[in-house]
Design an enzyme around this catalytic site. Structure first.
Site, mmCIF file in Angstrom:
data_model
loop_
_atom_site.group_PDB
_atom_site.id
_atom_site.type_symbol
_atom_site.label_atom_id
_atom_site.label_comp_id
_atom_site.label_asym_id
_atom_site.label_seq_id
_atom_site.Cartn_x
_atom_site.Cartn_y
_atom_site.Cartn_z
ATOM 1 N N ASP A 1 10.540 -53.753 58.730
ATOM 2 C CA ASP A 1 9.548 -52.700 58.483
ATOM 3 C C ASP A 1 9.656 -51.637 59.572
ATOM 4 O O ASP A 1 9.460 -51.929 60.758
ATOM 5 C CB ASP A 1 8.139 -53.301 58.471
ATOM 6 N N HIS B 1 2.492 -43.199 55.225
ATOM 7 C CA HIS B 1 2.019 -43.982 56.368
ATOM 8 C C HIS B 1 0.495 -44.038 56.450
ATOM 9 O O HIS B 1 -0.084 -45.061 56.803
ATOM 10 C CB HIS B 1 2.596 -43.407 57.663
ATOM 11 N N SER C 1 -0.027 -46.800 52.700
ATOM 12 C CA SER C 1 -0.490 -47.600 53.833
ATOM 13 C C SER C 1 -1.809 -47.018 54.320
ATOM 14 O O SER C 1 -2.004 -45.794 54.315
ATOM 15 C CB SER C 1 0.552 -47.573 54.962
#
Length: 487
Positions: free
Chosen positions: A56, A123, A171
């Protein structure tokens, strides 16, 4: 003996989750946040050699070039092939403008020396001005805007349409922000990567993601002991007495218990470290088998305690409650809650969910996936029958969903049926017990006589001789045996 030896990579590979793209994602990966250039490469190499098959990354971590060098080294040396490694990266907040998404993605590919990513995430939902990659003052923080994010997502979808990336996701998105995104999205996010640990389990967000077919991926599974702004007074999951007791029971570390717990919930977990021993130790969490009592004890530790406030994403005037949509998410009604509003009271006084999943003509090899999708979507009633020939697979899926916390046993109404060959009063209880064995249950909520017409015991092929038909006296005896099951 060597042929039967199970490599660490094979043990880890046993833990995987299927995304809504149909592709599986390894359920444990190496996180690379706070892994500095000069050490991250060695960490990735240790991880790949230890058996990790999921790395990741993120542009903002500032270490993708070194990770790229290490990946190429490992590919050249035959440690692993490119197609065997699942690589994720993330779009940072200063590249949310649609015209910036593809160039940002291509820069990550260049740094990682890859032709494609397996997964590319937004993100976080908060935007920065283009010139503000690392200038995080209020003047450069644009915050969250539903319309702007929809345009960012359209550009992310464009990467898929061009064949540049295998899957896209998000995310740090709340229920509210995912709902907003789905209003215009053509592609449902494959993953939502969020903070999650024993003190912050995000059960409602997980249930929501389950209902939308979005994989719930965990960062900070140990509580991120090295996080910024950590206070001495902050509780530490790794020091929790319950976690320690369970670790002793399984001859494991506290960290392994925290990771294993999330794996048993069916989640994808991204522990981070640059310490070689710790990297290997974290992977061995895949070998820890927690029992139902362990899972319940860890589940009870939830304090709804978020360690990452997210305040650095937004202007200083924003509150944590605003950043994470606390009020809106709390009032959001999950699909399972909506479905629960439709029920009918039986003459026993117990309510039966008014909509259920039928499993007739659902073949082994497909029925399990159907039941799992149904439970995650909000169904709380599964209708089975012995004659359908699929109860064993349904049983495996029910147990999986119970273990992973998708639903509790007492929240699901399970029906099965007595087949026509078992109408003999002496056959009713053995038939019910066989169904319980196949479904791996201690009881059924409802057991039906499938049909009033009897067949000869052991009938496999219908003939005129095997068809005994309906006989009131015989059915009366059958029903007495059914009543005996209740008694």
């Amino acid at each position: 003996a060597d042929a039967s030896f199970v490599l660490p990579s094979q043990k880890a590979a046993a833990w995987s989750v299927k995304m809504n793209t149909g592709v599986t994602i390894p359920a444990i990966g190496l996180g690379t946040w706070q892994s500095n250039p000069g050490e991250v490469g060695a960490a990735v190499e240790v991880a790949l050699k230890a058996g990790y098959r999921h790395i990741d990354c993120a542009h903002i971590y500032g270490n993708e070039a070194e990770i790229g060098e290490t990946l190429q080294k490992c590919f050249r040396e035959g440690v692993v092939k490119r197609e065997k490694v699942f690589v994720t990266s993330k779009l940072w907040s200063h590249d949310h403008a649609p015209e910036d998404v593809e160039p940002a993605y291509r820069l990550t590919l260049k740094n990682l020396q890859l032709e494609y990513l397996d997964l590319y995430l937004v993100h976080n939902p908060f935007a920065f001005r283009k010139a503000a990659e690392k200038e995080w003052d209020d003047a450069n923080k644009l915050g969250y805007d539903e319309l702007r994010m929809s345009h960012t997502w359209q550009a992310m979808e464009g990467l898929v349409e061009k064949g540049l990336v295998k899957a896209i996701g998000i995310s740090n998105f709340t229920i509210t922000k995912v709902e907003n995104l789905l209003k215009t999205a053509k592609i449902v996010p494959a993953v939502n990567q969020v903070e999650c640990h024993p003190y912050f389990q995000q059960s409602k967000l997980k249930a929501y993601c389950d209902s939308k077919g979005i994989i719930f991926e965990v960062y900070a599974p140990l509580g991120s002991p090295s996080r910024f702004r950590k206070q001495d007074s902050d509780p530490d999951p790794l020091e929790d007495p319950v976690i320690k007791e369970i670790s002793i029971k399984h001859n494991a570390t506290a960290g392994q218990i925290c990771i294993a717990y999330q794996l048993h919930r069916g989640l994808v977990v991204i522990p981070k470290s640059v310490n070689p021993d710790r990297i290997r130790e974290n992977l061995k969490a895949t070998e820890v088998k927690l029992d139902a009592e362990d899972l319940q004890r860890v589940k009870a530790l939830d304090k709804n305690l978020r360690f990452f406030s997210g305040t650095f994403f937004v202007k200083t005037s924003a509150t944590t409650e605003e950043i994470w949509d606390v009020a809106a998410d709390a009032s959001f009604v999950l699909p399972s809650q909506k479905a629960a509003a439709w029920s009918v009271k039986m003459n026993t006084g117990v309510t039966i969910p008014a909509i259920g999943l039928g499993t007739w003509q659902s073949n082994p090899g497909e029925v399990g996936a159907a039941v799992e999708v149904a439970l995650k979507a909000g169904y709380r009633h599964i209708d089975c029958a012995h004659i359908y020939g699929n109860e064993a697979e349904i049983g495996e899926t029910l147990q999986k969903c119970f273990r992973e916390g998708v639903v509790k046993r007492d929240e699901v109404f399970i029906t099965s049926k007595l087949w026509n060959t078992d109408h003999g009063s002496e056959d009713v209880e053995p038939a019910c017990k066989l169904t319980l064995k196949n479904l791996q249950l201690e009881y059924l909520d409802l057991y039906l006589v499938h049909s009033p017409s009897s067949l000869a015991k052991g009938t496999l092929q219908l003939t005129e001789e095997s068809k005994l038909g309906y006989d009131p006296a015989r059915m009366a005896e059958t029903w007495k045996a059914m009543e005996g099951l209740v008694e």
